[in-house]
Design a protein around this motif. Sequence first.
Motif, PDB file in Angstrom:
ATOM      1  N   TYR A 122      22.046  35.607   7.982  1.00 55.18           N
ATOM      2  CA  TYR A 122      21.879  37.004   7.609  1.00 55.18           C
ATOM      3  C   TYR A 122      21.780  37.866   8.869  1.00 55.18           C
ATOM      4  CZ  TYR A 122      16.910  36.098   8.429  1.00 55.18           C
ATOM      5  OH  TYR A 122      15.716  35.758   8.990  1.00 55.18           O
ATOM      6  N   GLU A 160      34.096  37.027   1.101  1.00 59.04           N
ATOM      7  CA  GLU A 160      33.855  36.107  -0.012  1.00 59.04           C
ATOM      8  C   GLU A 160      35.069  35.952  -0.916  1.00 59.04           C
ATOM      9  OE1 GLU A 160      30.218  37.325  -1.935  1.00 59.04           O
ATOM     10  OE2 GLU A 160      29.037  36.180  -0.497  1.00 59.04           O
ATOM     11  N   SER A 220      31.993  44.270   6.934  1.00 51.49           N
ATOM     12  CA  SER A 220      31.183  44.593   5.753  1.00 51.49           C
ATOM     13  C   SER A 220      30.592  45.987   5.904  1.00 51.49           C
ATOM     14  CB  SER A 220      30.055  43.571   5.538  1.00 51.49           C
ATOM     15  OG  SER A 220      29.058  43.689   6.529  1.00 51.49           O
ATOM     16  N   THR A 273      28.300  33.419   6.563  1.00 46.89           N
ATOM     17  CA  THR A 273      27.631  33.754   5.304  1.00 46.89           C
ATOM     18  C   THR A 273      26.462  32.830   4.972  1.00 46.89           C
ATOM     19  OG1 THR A 273      29.323  32.539   4.076  1.00 46.89           O
ATOM     20  CG2 THR A 273      29.627  34.922   4.320  1.00 46.89           C
ATOM     21  N   ASP A 274      26.214  31.824   5.795  1.00 47.56           N
ATOM     22  CA  ASP A 274      24.997  31.035   5.635  1.00 47.56           C
ATOM     23  C   ASP A 274      23.813  31.722   6.314  1.00 47.56           C
ATOM     24  OD1 ASP A 274      26.276  29.038   4.199  1.00 47.56           O
ATOM     25  OD2 ASP A 274      26.787  27.896   5.995  1.00 47.56           O
ATOM     26  N   LYS A 295      23.610  39.641   4.212  1.00 47.74           N
ATOM     27  CA  LYS A 295      24.405  38.526   4.724  1.00 47.74           C
ATOM     28  C   LYS A 295      25.157  38.898   5.990  1.00 47.74           C
ATOM     29  CE  LYS A 295      25.545  35.847   0.615  1.00 47.74           C
ATOM     30  NZ  LYS A 295      26.641  35.370  -0.223  1.00 47.74           N
ATOM     31  N   ASP A 296      25.319  37.903   6.835  1.00 48.25           N
ATOM     32  CA  ASP A 296      26.165  38.045   8.016  1.00 48.25           C
ATOM     33  C   ASP A 296      27.602  37.774   7.581  1.00 48.25           C
ATOM     34  OD1 ASP A 296      27.629  37.739  10.359  1.00 48.25           O
ATOM     35  OD2 ASP A 296      26.034  36.657  11.394  1.00 48.25           O
TER      36      ASP A 296
END
Length: 135
Positions: free
Chosen positions: A32, A50, A77, A29-30, A24-25
């Motif tokens: 990558y 998240e 991340s 988050t929709d 995921k980016d």
Amino acid sequence: IDLGGNVTVIGTRPDGDPWRVAVKDPRNTDGYLCILELEDVTLSTSGGYERYFEEDGVRYHHIIDPDTLLPAAYWRSVTIVCADSGLADALSTALFTLPQEEGQALLNRWDAQAMWVDASGQQFYSPGFSDLIRT
């Protein structure tokens, strides 16, 4: 097997090809960041995108820097790939709370690869991680 941030792949796909797992980016988050081709490993990603809340325009997430006792601020991340799922999970969280040089020193003790993503979206790789990327 997807366990919410941890994905374990066993063997190869029925056609013999490696499993393809998207990372995921953390800024969208929709989307990558990349797709990895993996066999017999676990991928674990830790991030503050998240589980968080915002107060007065400041985002607070759940991964706490043990030195400041505030949400860790080094990375957006951290993704780890290694054979041991427990180790992958522990390393992704630990490296999230460390500067890259210290994280790489910790990572060097294990047979694992890492990708760090900073607040601007720039990606940094440990040796061997880029070999896993297919797109």
